[in-house]
Design a protein around this motif. Structure first.
Motif, short mmCIF file in Angstrom:
data_model
loop_
_atom_site.label_atom_id
_atom_site.label_comp_id
_atom_site.label_asym_id
_atom_site.label_seq_id
_atom_site.Cartn_x
_atom_site.Cartn_y
_atom_site.Cartn_z
N ILE A 225 -39.03 21.38 8.25
CA ILE A 225 -38.81 22.49 9.17
C ILE A 225 -40.00 22.66 10.12
O ILE A 225 -39.83 22.83 11.33
CB ILE A 225 -38.56 23.79 8.38
CG1 ILE A 225 -37.24 23.70 7.62
CG2 ILE A 225 -38.57 25.00 9.31
CD1 ILE A 225 -37.01 24.85 6.66
N LYS A 226 -41.21 22.58 9.58
CA LYS A 226 -42.39 22.70 10.42
C LYS A 226 -42.45 21.58 11.46
O LYS A 226 -42.76 21.83 12.64
CB LYS A 226 -43.65 22.68 9.54
CG LYS A 226 -44.95 22.80 10.31
CD LYS A 226 -46.15 22.76 9.38
CE LYS A 226 -47.46 22.84 10.16
NZ LYS A 226 -48.64 22.79 9.24
N ASP A 227 -42.13 20.37 11.04
CA ASP A 227 -42.17 19.23 11.94
C ASP A 227 -41.13 19.37 13.06
O ASP A 227 -41.41 19.11 14.23
CB ASP A 227 -41.91 17.95 11.15
CG ASP A 227 -41.92 16.72 12.01
OD1 ASP A 227 -43.01 16.31 12.45
OD2 ASP A 227 -40.83 16.15 12.27
N ARG A 228 -39.93 19.80 12.72
CA ARG A 228 -38.88 19.94 13.72
C ARG A 228 -39.16 21.09 14.69
O ARG A 228 -38.85 21.00 15.89
CB ARG A 228 -37.53 20.16 13.06
CG ARG A 228 -37.05 18.99 12.21
CD ARG A 228 -36.86 17.73 13.03
NE ARG A 228 -38.06 16.91 13.10
CZ ARG A 228 -38.16 15.78 13.81
NH1 ARG A 228 -37.13 15.34 14.50
NH2 ARG A 228 -39.28 15.10 13.82
N LEU A 229 -39.75 22.17 14.20
CA LEU A 229 -40.13 23.26 15.09
C LEU A 229 -41.19 22.79 16.08
O LEU A 229 -41.17 23.18 17.27
CB LEU A 229 -40.64 24.46 14.28
CG LEU A 229 -39.59 25.22 13.47
CD1 LEU A 229 -40.26 26.31 12.63
CD2 LEU A 229 -38.53 25.83 14.38
N LEU A 230 -42.12 21.97 15.60
CA LEU A 230 -43.19 21.48 16.47
C LEU A 230 -42.66 20.49 17.50
O LEU A 230 -42.98 20.60 18.69
CB LEU A 230 -44.27 20.82 15.62
CG LEU A 230 -45.47 20.23 16.37
CD1 LEU A 230 -46.27 21.32 17.05
CD2 LEU A 230 -46.35 19.42 15.43
N ARG A 231 -41.82 19.54 17.07
CA ARG A 231 -41.43 18.43 17.95
C ARG A 231 -40.17 18.70 18.75
O ARG A 231 -39.92 18.01 19.75
CB ARG A 231 -41.25 17.16 17.12
CG ARG A 231 -42.51 16.74 16.41
CD ARG A 231 -42.41 15.34 15.88
NE ARG A 231 -43.56 14.99 15.06
CZ ARG A 231 -43.77 13.80 14.56
NH1 ARG A 231 -42.92 12.83 14.79
NH2 ARG A 231 -44.83 13.56 13.82
N ILE A 232 -39.36 19.66 18.33
CA ILE A 232 -38.11 19.93 19.03
C ILE A 232 -38.10 21.33 19.64
O ILE A 232 -37.87 21.49 20.84
CB ILE A 232 -36.91 19.78 18.07
CG1 ILE A 232 -36.90 18.39 17.43
CG2 ILE A 232 -35.60 20.03 18.83
CD1 ILE A 232 -36.78 17.25 18.41
#
Length: 405
Positions: A92-99
């Protein structure tokens, strides 16, 4: 049969899938470059060039058939990979950052640049706001997501996947349901009818939609915060299938073996779909149904063909392909206002369309690549979009595919 949590047995194959994802985005740039040259009956852009092209209309149609379905299938595949590597919170953290972050920051900047270009086009013949599009400011839920709609849709698909997975894990503690789904996916993939089976849901939705336009295929949700049913079924279904396909990675080898068969069928189906979408119908209802019957399997046959081609010919590591795959995200984010400005600038010139089209891409692509290499690749922006990159690029092969959107 591969187990649900099996790790990829052949890491080099991820190079091919990463390339497919990147090329799908790059094809989007080519597709948008064609839009000012579409013949007048299909005007869907802010400007219509004085030298329209049937050839570019065919190119637009062919790319539009499969591009986003292919992208979302690969996105679903890599999403599950990332989920199992990072865990739920890390994912979730990664997708919030990259998307989510590129969407929130990029939209106001890009829309602010595009608005004056639209006004510029409005002062020229055959230019101005796209017919049928809502005026600004929109009344919610209408909202001009423009080409960044794919980021919004990805966030919806990620959320849906996590909720569905949590529900299934809770309802299926012994894994029998998931094992049964795996068996169905494997059985379908081993059948030559797999594209036709996958085409049924989106074909039904398109044929039942009174506003469906065969030339435009699956309706993209670029003007509303409520994603339409066609997009959920067509693109969300592709994302879900990619997620499930990652549970049995060896199944993608079937696409590699059948690339030629799928390519031949794709050409036939795309040709039939194009003919049905442009020929004046004696009975519109019959032709619309026939168009949906041809278009839906064309989507999946072409998607399978493109992935199979990549697996067959692009499975090895290539520094140049990896570079383009990394750059494709940034290029796609920034390309639209650049293309729009160039399209408007040349639209009234009395030059043949091949020169104009080549000139637009010939100016835009080097400019965007230079901005990526000089300003993005080793910067904070590049870290957000693709993860940290080392200047000496020692770890290309080890991380291929890990930063797929």
């Amino acid at each position: 049969m591969a187990r649900a949590n099996e790790i990829a047995p052949a890491p080099e194959r991820l190079h091919a899938l990463d390339a497919v994802r990147g090329y799908a985005l790059l094809l989007g740039i080519v597709l948008h470059a064609t839009m000012s040259f579409l013949p007048s009956p299909f005007r869907i852009w802010i400007i219509q060039d004085t030298h329209p092209s049937i050839t570019l209309g065919i190119l637009f149609f062919a790319i539009h058939v499969f591009r986003m379905t292919t992208f979302f299938l690969i996105a679903g595949f890599f999403a599950r990979m990332s989920f199992h590597r990072r865990g739920a919170q890390g994912f979730i953290k990664d997708r919030l950052l990259r998307i989510a972050l590129p969407l929130l920051i990029g939209w106001p900047i890009l829309f602010g640049v595009m608005r004056p270009i639209v006004f510029w086009a409005a002062g020229l013949p055959n230019g101005g706001p796209i017919p049928g599009r809502p005026i600004w400011p929109p009344v919610l839920p209408q909202f001009p997501l423009t080409h960044l709609w794919f980021l919004y849709a990805l966030l919806e698909f990620y959320a849906a996947a996590l909720m569905l997975r949590s529900g299934i894990v809770w309802l299926d503690p012994n894994g029998r349901l998931r094992a049964g789904i795996d068996r169905l996916i494997a059985l379908m993939m081993r059948s030559r009818l797999a594209p036709a089976i996958l085409a049924v849901p989106v074909g039904v939705v398109m044929s039942l939609d009174p506003k469906w336009i065969g030339f435009l295929g699956v309706l993209t949700p670029d003007q509303s915060l409520i994603t339409n049913l066609q997009a959920w079924v067509g693109f969300g279904g592709a994302f879900a299938f990619g997620w499930l396909l990652h549970r049995q990675i060896d199944l993608i080898r079937i696409l590699e073996r059948r690339w030629l068969l799928n390519l031949v069928l794709a050409i036939i189906l795309i040709t039939a779909s194009l003919g049905l979408s442009i020929v004046p119908p004696p009975r519109p209802d019959v032709v619309k149904l026939a168009g949906a019957i041809a278009y839906a399997p064309a989507i999946w046959t072409t998607t399978f063909a493109m992935i199979g081609l990549a697996l067959r010919f692009l499975s090895g590591f290539s520094a140049s392909r990896r570079y383009l795959a990394d750059a494709s995200y940034w290029l796609y984010l920034i390309h639209l206002p650049i293309l729009m400005a160039l399209q408007v600038a040349v639209s009234q010139l009395d030059w043949p369309w091949p020169i104009k089209f080549a000139g637009i891409l010939g100016l835009a692509l080097p400019l965007m690549l230079a901005s990526y290499h000089l300003l993005v690749r080793f910067s904070f922006i590049g870290m957000v979009l693709n993860g940290r990159r080392l200047r000496r690029e020692r770890s290309y092969a080890a991380v291929a595919g890990s930063a797929a959107t």
